[in-house]
Structure formats: C-alpha cells, structure tokens
Design a protein around this motif. Structure first.
Motif, short mmCIF file in Angstrom:
data_model
loop_
_atom_site.label_atom_id
_atom_site.label_comp_id
_atom_site.label_asym_id
_atom_site.label_seq_id
_atom_site.Cartn_x
_atom_site.Cartn_y
_atom_site.Cartn_z
N UNK A 1 10.07 -60.23 -118.88
CA UNK A 1 11.16 -59.93 -117.83
C UNK A 1 12.47 -60.89 -118.00
N UNK A 2 12.76 -61.26 -116.93
CA UNK A 2 14.30 -61.91 -117.14
C UNK A 2 14.07 -63.39 -117.36
N UNK A 3 12.69 -63.81 -116.97
CA UNK A 3 12.79 -65.36 -117.17
C UNK A 3 12.46 -65.60 -118.80
N UNK A 4 12.01 -64.64 -119.43
CA UNK A 4 11.76 -64.72 -120.96
C UNK A 4 13.11 -64.24 -121.58
N UNK A 5 13.92 -63.54 -121.09
CA UNK A 5 15.15 -63.05 -121.70
C UNK A 5 16.15 -64.47 -121.42
N UNK A 6 16.10 -65.00 -120.36
CA UNK A 6 16.99 -66.21 -120.25
C UNK A 6 16.73 -67.32 -121.12
N UNK A 7 15.38 -67.53 -121.36
CA UNK A 7 14.88 -68.69 -122.31
C UNK A 7 15.15 -68.33 -123.64
N UNK A 8 15.42 -67.20 -124.08
CA UNK A 8 15.60 -66.78 -125.34
C UNK A 8 16.98 -66.69 -125.56
N UNK A 9 17.77 -66.18 -124.63
CA UNK A 9 19.17 -66.19 -124.57
C UNK A 9 19.74 -67.57 -124.92
N UNK A 10 19.06 -68.59 -124.17
CA UNK A 10 19.59 -69.93 -124.11
C UNK A 10 19.21 -70.79 -125.49
N UNK A 11 18.52 -69.90 -126.11
CA UNK A 11 18.02 -70.64 -127.62
C UNK A 11 16.95 -71.69 -127.26
N UNK A 12 16.05 -71.61 -126.26
CA UNK A 12 14.92 -72.50 -125.92
C UNK A 12 13.77 -72.09 -126.31
N UNK A 13 13.44 -70.76 -126.31
CA UNK A 13 12.20 -70.26 -126.97
C UNK A 13 12.49 -69.03 -127.75
#
Length: 236
Positions: free
Chosen positions: A43-55
């Motif tokens: 969900x949102x947790x995964x999306x944010x980490x991907x969008x930030x380039x962290x995961x």
C-alpha cells in the motif's frame, strides 16, 4: 556530516521496513517480512518508499519482493539522526536508541553497516532463489595462469605499506589502485572483499561523500551494497 534534514519523514512501518531490509542485507518477500518481523510492505508505505527511491520492489510476481537501494542504505544508516515519529511510541523510540548505539559502535570499529550486515554462506537463507554457481571449466578450455588470490592480497598489503604513514593509517583505494595498475580490477576487488574478513583489515566508505573526487568514486570497491573508499591495515 548528515543532518536530520537529509532523512525523510517516515511512518513507523516504513522505518521498520528499512531497518529489517538493512539488517537482512538481501531481497525479502512480503512472506519473509511477515515471518521475520510480523508485517508486510504494501500500500501507501510501499509506494512512498519506492517513490523516494529508498526501496526497489519487484512486482512481477507474488509475493512482492523488496530490497534497499543505495539511497535506501544511506537513509537507513542515518535514521538515528532524525526525530522518531510520535505515532511510533516507545517501541520506535527504543529502536532509534539501538540504531544510534549501533552507528557509534560501527564508527568506532571502522566497520561499515553494509559489511557488518552482509550475508555470508553460513548465514544466507536456504530458501528463495538458488544461488548461481560458477560454471566449472571444461577439460578442453585453455588454462590461463591467473594471479592467485593470495598473491593479489600480498600485492595490496605491499602497496599499503608503501603508502601508509604508519600501521593502521587510512589510505585511499584510489592510491592503492594506482600502485597496482597492472593488476586485474576484478581480482583486486575480489581480494579486497576477502580481506574484509581479516582481523587486521578495515575497508570503509567515506562518510562525507561530498569530499570524494571522481577518482575516489571510480576506485571504490562495492561491499555489502556500499561503495567503500579507504583501507587500513594494522595490528589485529
């Protein structure tokens, strides 16, 4: 020096995901995350980490699999410099205390987070994707005479002694590579990675990346998802 402003605002679950991925130092599926830490990254947790380039998340098949990017490693190493999120409560605050003490200890030992947490043959999980094995040489293949790993390590130690002002002093890998310009790059990298396991050897990244020159970056050796730039060899 990294400031709190260099660490993005993250939720407790996002922080937990970064920490688990860091300490496991490998790609984890949501099933493995659930088994190890009791949560999944969706969900949102995964999306944010991907969008930030962290995961980096592999969504080509289920269960989804996650792995820290280089930027994710940088942020995970510096989480303790930011204020814990209030919604995390005492559990998250305790985690930040652990991370702060871990960072201080590794800094004192001159050991990088990537090297400290890297998987070895003894600790790597048996499940998941099988490890690729090097193809065995065929009987008809012409046998070259490569320099042995022992010889390459001896060359590195000799170059270090010529460059270091004293045993245990830090020497840039760029200078070491210059001294060993005729030695195969892959053989040098393999030897440096093997030497990290020696009691008298330290190989670390430069904390202030802004101070690195293009020459320093080009000479770095990749160990545990980190580029390392400095070598020290001293008494065990």
């Amino acid at each position: 020096m990294t400031s709190p402003a260099d660490v993005p605002h993250l939720t407790p679950n996002q922080i937990n995901a970064l920490v688990v991925l860091m300490v496991e130092a490998r790609r984890l599926t949501n099933v493995e995350l659930k088994e190890l830490a009791g949560f999944t990254l969706t969900g949102k947790d995964n999306t944010k980490l991907v969008d930030l380039g962290l995961v980096d998340t592999d969504r080509t098949h289920r269960p989804f699999a996650h792995e820290l990017t280089d930027e994710g490693w940088r942020v995970a190493r510096r989480l303790h410099t930011a204020a814990p999120p209030k919604q995390g409560g005492s559990t998250t605050r305790s985690l930040f205390v652990v991370l702060s003490n871990l960072h201080r200890s590794l800094d004192r030992l001159r050991v990088s987070h990537g090297d400290f947490f890297k998987q070895t043959e003894a600790t790597a999980p048996t499940g998941g994707e099988p490890q690729r094995e090097a193809a065995a040489p065929t009987a008809t293949a012409p046998a070259a005479a490569p320099v042995s790993a022992v010889e390459v390590e001896a060359l590195i130690r000799s170059a270090y002694r010529e460059l270091a002002t004293e045993p245990g002093a830090w020497v840039g890998l760029a200078d070491v590579r210059d001294r060993l310009a005729d030695t195969d790059r892959a053989a040098l990298d393999a030897a440096l990675r093997a030497m990290v396991g020696r009691e008298d050897v330290r190989i670390i990244p430069v904390a202030n990346t802004k101070s690195l020159t293009a020459r320093d970056r080009a000479a770095a050796v990749r160990i545990g998802n980190e580029d390392n730039h400095a070598l020290a060899i001293g008494p065990a």
